[in-house]
Design a protein around this motif. Structure first.
Motif, PDB file in Angstrom:
ATOM      1  N   SER A   1     -11.563  -0.094   6.802  1.00 29.15           N
ATOM      2  CA  SER A   1     -11.363  -1.537   6.909  1.00 29.15           C
ATOM      3  C   SER A   1     -10.172  -1.744   7.829  1.00 29.15           C
TER       4      SER A   1
ATOM      5  N   THR B   1     -15.898  -4.881  -7.576  1.00 31.69           N
ATOM      6  CA  THR B   1     -14.664  -5.236  -6.891  1.00 31.69           C
ATOM      7  C   THR B   1     -14.100  -6.494  -7.535  1.00 31.69           C
TER       8      THR B   1
ATOM      9  N   LEU C   1      -6.324  -1.759  -3.791  1.00 37.16           N
ATOM     10  CA  LEU C   1      -6.332  -2.102  -2.362  1.00 37.16           C
ATOM     11  C   LEU C   1      -5.178  -3.005  -1.970  1.00 37.16           C
ATOM     12  N   GLN C   2      -4.581  -3.635  -2.931  1.00 34.14           N
ATOM     13  CA  GLN C   2      -3.478  -4.517  -2.584  1.00 34.14           C
ATOM     14  C   GLN C   2      -2.671  -4.893  -3.811  1.00 34.14           C
TER      15      GLN C   2
ATOM     16  N   TYR D   1      -9.906   2.058  -7.361  1.00 33.51           N
ATOM     17  CA  TYR D   1      -8.973   2.132  -6.230  1.00 33.51           C
ATOM     18  C   TYR D   1      -8.202   0.818  -6.126  1.00 33.51           C
TER      19      TYR D   1
ATOM     20  N   LEU E   1       0.848  -1.203   0.000  1.00 35.91           N
ATOM     21  CA  LEU E   1       0.000   0.000   0.000  1.00 35.91           C
ATOM     22  C   LEU E   1       0.882   1.251   0.000  1.00 35.91           C
TER      23      LEU E   1
ATOM     24  N   VAL F   1      -4.799   4.890  -4.184  1.00 36.69           N
ATOM     25  CA  VAL F   1      -4.937   4.058  -2.989  1.00 36.69           C
ATOM     26  C   VAL F   1      -5.707   4.871  -1.952  1.00 36.69           C
TER      27      VAL F   1
ATOM     28  N   GLU G   1      -5.745  -6.510  -5.816  1.00 38.19           N
ATOM     29  CA  GLU G   1      -7.140  -6.367  -5.386  1.00 38.19           C
ATOM     30  C   GLU G   1      -7.555  -4.940  -5.690  1.00 38.19           C
TER      31      GLU G   1
ATOM     32  N   THR H   1     -11.096  -2.060  -6.100  1.00 40.76           N
ATOM     33  CA  THR H   1     -12.517  -1.774  -5.946  1.00 40.76           C
ATOM     34  C   THR H   1     -12.835  -0.589  -6.841  1.00 40.76           C
TER      35      THR H   1
ATOM     36  N   VAL I   1      -7.643   1.228   6.643  1.00 40.92           N
ATOM     37  CA  VAL I   1      -7.726   1.900   5.340  1.00 40.92           C
ATOM     38  C   VAL I   1      -9.129   2.445   5.132  1.00 40.92           C
TER      39      VAL I   1
END
Ligand code: PEP
Ligand code: MG
Length: 929
Positions: A108, A270, A351-352, A349, A44, A54, A340, A342, A257
């Motif tokens: 999250s 997602t 996420l990982q 975005y 991240l 991010v 990952e 979304t 996050v």
């Protein structure tokens, strides 16, 4: 962005820095900080620094987790105020506040250790919701259904993970609500349904925990952080670490996050995707997405996701941006990435990002391709292949002829390649239990969850009814190298009855099934398997070729037969490190000849000694000697043939042949069986003159005479050789005559004679006197000279201590780490592995089974000493290892570190050893990914 204050400003006592923020194009951490931030946190941070989209947040370090446990599960001093600082920074950047009813921030809270442990630890989404902030969320989004759905999910997840409520209670309530509504999927439930469900969920929490659901977002955050820490020591995580040899003391980081929502309508979604196909390694985006869904829907395999390529039609712009980001991340990390993302109302975005798990075939293809693409150097490519990958590539496949003759029962997704045959078991605990008794099992589940990990690890293969290529079953099976067929929709399992059914065909627990993880096909019964041909593995050969250019250690093999030697040679073996000659004694007619010799060995030896001392022999004694010598002569002839075959197969390479090692009783029938048969002869009135009875009596008396309390510490190895020298003299003659025959036929034999189980230098000195004499008389008689060496196994602790003395009489050492481990620990290897050792490893009394992975401290410490002492006495001493550890990658790394010349392992492990030996040389091999 407003960042959390540096540690020095936060705490005048210079407490460790526990929190690293990221957001607004800048992160306090980076990719190099995986130890502290975990893989996810480091990813991240790196993505944020690279300017990728991010959502802002912060990472609580693994050190905080370690300190949390060290202080008796208390948040370490200074952690909470720093979390609040970092939270304030996120609030400032997003303009939202945790708990604000008007503009609420939701976050999250995700685990993320240094090593990826997919699904093994816990995550909480939508944190910060309560009825007030929910109002705000609904007003902001104008979407009441979305708001209530987020809220019920939050209570469900938080209730299960943080408050420890049984998750099935929520699932049953959800199913019941759907049934009441006649709803097929979750998305068919209305806002009012979801509101009712949220109330039901809150009531479940109150009933189960005795406390109302916590509505204060700060309390929620603290509890969630604690829960993620706690999941580090959850059963799944512990099992996973034990299997993957990940240390327990690393701890997990916690990533907090800002939530982005993929379930805000059809312009949201997602997904997860790999930058290359993790099954084949092909260069294309591989993954799945769901519109109007949250991340857990994709991984849980509850809704069937769409192929990532379809995103190109559904949201072309987002897809293009994602493609560019994926390519950029892959180039940046110089490895295939597992991403990952979304999409919230059309905005992407990330996420990982992390290095993606892959099958063995994919690992090899990706590594070779990346060298071709100029992304990696060959040395790096060698570091990218896990030793287990090599083993998987050489795994069995179904016999094509048998497959053609068999109709598959069903077809599912080819989630992890390889052929598996076993008995169906429908429960992870039972699978582990049955596998523990040596039974091959296949775990069959509707879907797997992280709680099933131990069952998957114990099974030959995994079969599920639900879930896609990124479902838990698929991801985990690929990673641990188990064949897996996932998503067989027609499969219905009755867990209570322990039966399953596919289109009217039923099978029950214990029935044989076969599955092909490469094609996705499932069969009833046992399909024969065949070995994969090493010659056909071009990519693997390329990698191993590069490995050969890097490694210092030679790779030899343990082989007892010419065919094994030839196979090992085709795998790249550079010599034979151990030929166990006694294996040849056990086959067919030979066993009877060996028994003939054993029956009279002691008396014949005594008689020969008597004659040697000038005594007169009786007729009986002479007859005994004649009988013994005849049996030994016959054996000599047979062994010479064996040795010729092996020397020919290894022409030009060293071949170490070990003289007889096991105690003689191992060649006789079992003592109790003999006794039983004698009782039967006796009670049935059979006369002793009956030839079968007479033979049984003879064997019984011999077994009785050879009986020992601790045979492993008794008359075996060199001791046996010195007590009954004719056996080892015969073997020495057979070895040298074989070498002479091979040489005369134009070959280039290099025999080396190895004496086992030496503990005192005098044993070796005496044995060499006898055998040197024998060897030279063979050569003299033949008139043809052959080069040969004498050496010894080092497998008794004392031999390590006096290795300098021993080296004076040995041209080579070979560590027999099976016996050396047995005798150093004082564990009987025949008993310990089936008994307490398993518990010892499970209970962490020992870090690993020392018969599989070398104990580098105790056993290894003695080896290091023996190498030093041995080479001090004889600088050109050749030193290797021939115990089971010679094929174990971690043990090979140790052998490299103490400067052995070679490792010797079974033929099938030669390719693995070639790779492992190269990785042992590479500084900081990239195995920690
Ligand atoms: C050993 O002890 O490591 C060895 C190779 O010998 P064996 O297993 O035959 O005792
Ligand atoms: Mg041994």
């Amino acid at each position: 962005m407003a960042q959390s204050a540096p540690a020095a400003e936060r705490s005048p006592t210079a407490a460790p820095r526990y929190v690293y923020a990221f957001g607004a194009g800048h992160a306090e951490g980076d990719a190099t900080m995986r130890d502290l931030l975990g893989g996810k946190g480091a990813g991240l941070a790196e993505m944020t620094n690279a300017g990728l989209p991010v959502p802002p947040g912060f990472t609580i370090t693994t050190q905080a987790c370690v300190d949390y446990f060290a202080s008796g599960e208390r948040l370490p001093d200074g952690l909470w105020p720093t979390v609040l600082d970092a939270l304030a920074a996120v609030e400032a950047e997003t303009g939202k506040r945790l708990g604000d009813p008007i503009n609420p921030l939701l976050v999250s809270v995700r685990s993320g250790a240094k090593f990826s442990m997919p699904g093994m630890m816990d995550t909480v989404l939508n944190l910060g919701l309560n009825e007030q902030t929910l109002d705000g969320l609904v007003r902001l989004t104008g979407n009441e259904r979305f708001g209530w759905d987020a809220y019920r999910r939050f209570i469900q997840m938080f209730g299960r993970i943080v408050l420890g409520v049984d998750g099935t209670l929520f699932e049953h309530a959800l199913e019941a609500a759907k049934e009441r509504r006649g709803a097929a999927t979750d998305t068919d439930l209305s806002a009012a349904d979801l509101r009712g469900l949220a109330a039901e969920f809150a009531a479940i929490v109150l009933r189960e925990t005795g406390r109302p659901f916590p509505v204060d977002p700060h309390e929620q955050l603290e509890l969630a952080i604690r829960a993620v820490f706690a999941s580090w020591f959850g059963r799944r995580a512990r099992d996973y670490r034990a299997y993957n040899k990940i240390p327990d003391d690393l701890g997990t980081a916690v990533n907090v996050v800002t939530m982005v929502f993929g379930n805000m309508g059809d312009d949201s979604g997602t997904g997860v995707a790999f930058t290359r196909d993790p099954n084949t390694g092909e260069k294309l985006l591989y993954g799945e997405f769901l519109t109007n869904a949250q991340g857990e829907d994709v991984v849980a395999g509850i809704r069937t996701p769409r192929k990532i390529s379809e995103l190109a039609d559904a949201m072309p712009e987002v897809y293009r941006e994602f493609e560019q980001i994926a390519a950029r991340l892959e180039r940046h990390y110089r490895d295939m990435q597992d991403l990952e993302f979304t999409i919230e109302r059309g905005r992407l975005y990330m996420l990982q990002t992390r290095s993606g798990k892959r099958t063995a075939a994919a690992a090899v293809k990706i590594a070779v391709d990346m060298v071709g693409e100029g992304i990696l150097a060959p040395r790096e490519a060698v570091g990218r292949i896990e030793p287990a990958h090599v083993e998987q590539l050489l795994r069995d496949q179904f016999d094509p002829a048998a497959l053609r003759a068999t109709k598959p029962l069903a077809r599912g997704l080819n989630a992890s390649p390889g052929a598996a045959v076993g008995r169906a078991v429908f429960d992870a605990d039972r699978a582990a239990e049955r596998a523990g008794t040596g039974e091959p099992v296949i775990l069959v589940r509707t879907e797997t969850s992280p709680d099933d990990f131990h069952g998957m690890a114990a099974s030959r293969g995994v079969l599920t009814a639900r879930g896609g290529a990124t479902s838990h079953a698929a991801v985990v099976a690929r990673q641990i190298g188990k064949p897996c067929v996932a998503g067989v929709g027609e499969l219905h399992i009755d867990y209570r009855e322990r039966t399953a059914e596919v289109d009217g065909q039923a099978f029950a627990e214990g029935d044989w099934i076969s599955l092909d993880g490469s094609t996705g096909e499932v069969y009833l019964g046992r399909i024969p398997t065949i070995q994969v041909r090493f010659e056909d593995q071009g990519g693997l050969q390329t990698i191993l070729g590069w490995a050969d250019g890097i490694r210092r250690l030679q790779i030899w093999t343990n082989a007892d037969k010419p065919e094994e030697a030839a196979l090992a040679r085709s795998y790249g073996a550079q010599g034979i490190g151990l030929c166990r000659t006694e294996h040849m004694f056990r086959e067919g007619e030979r066993l009877e000849i060996v028994r003939d010799a054993i029956l009279v060995a002691a008396t014949a030896t005594r008689a020969k000694d008597k004659a040697g001392a000038g005594g007169q022999l009786s007729d009986d004694e002479q007859a005994t000697i004649a009988r013994f010598d005849a049996a030994v002569a016959r054996l000599e002839q047979l062994q010479q043939g064996d040795f010729e075959g092996i020397l020919r197969a290894m022409d030009g390479l060293p071949v170490i042949i070990r003289l007889i090692d096991p105690p003689l009783h191992e060649f006789l029938p079992n003592h109790e069986d003999l006794l039983r048969s004698i009782v039967v002869f006796e009670t049935s009135g059979t006369p002793e003159s009956d030839p079968e009875y007479a033979r049984a009596l003879l064997l019984y008396r011999a077994a009785e005479a050879l009986r020992e309390q601790n045979p492993m510490l008794g008359l075996r190895g060199i001791r046996l050789g010195l007590m009954i020298p004719d056996f080892v003299k015969m073997q020495t003659r057979a070895i040298l005559n074989a070498a002479i025959a091979v040489k005369r036929a134009g070959g280039d034999p290099h025999p080396e004679i190895m004496i086992p189980l030496v503990g005192h230098v005098n044993e070796l000195r005496r044995a060499r006197e006898i055998l040197d004499r024998e060897a030279h008389s063979v050569i003299e008689r033949a008139g043809t000279s052959v080069d040969f060496k004498f050496g010894t196994m080092i497998e008794i602790p004392r031999a390590c201590w006096v290795a300098d003395e021993i080296a004076r009489y040995a041209e080579f050492f070979s560590f027999g780490t099976n016996d050396l481990t047995q005798m150093t620990y004082g564990y009987s290897r025949d008993d310990a592995e089936g008994g307490f050792l398993l518990r010892y490893v499970e209970d962490r009394i020992l870090p690993a089974n020392p018969f599989q992975t070398l104990d580098t401290v105790g056993v290894g410490g003695q080896m290091r000493m023996a190498v030093e002492k041995g080479r001090a006495a004889r600088p050109d001493l050749s030193v290797g290892i021939c115990g089971e550890h010679g094929g174990d990658p971690a043990s090979i790394a140790f052998c490299e570190s103490i400067g052995l010349d070679y490792v010797s392992c079974s033929p099938f492990r030669v390719p693995v050893a070639r790779l492992a030996a190269a990785q042992a040389v590479l500084a900081g091999p990239e195995r920690d990914r």
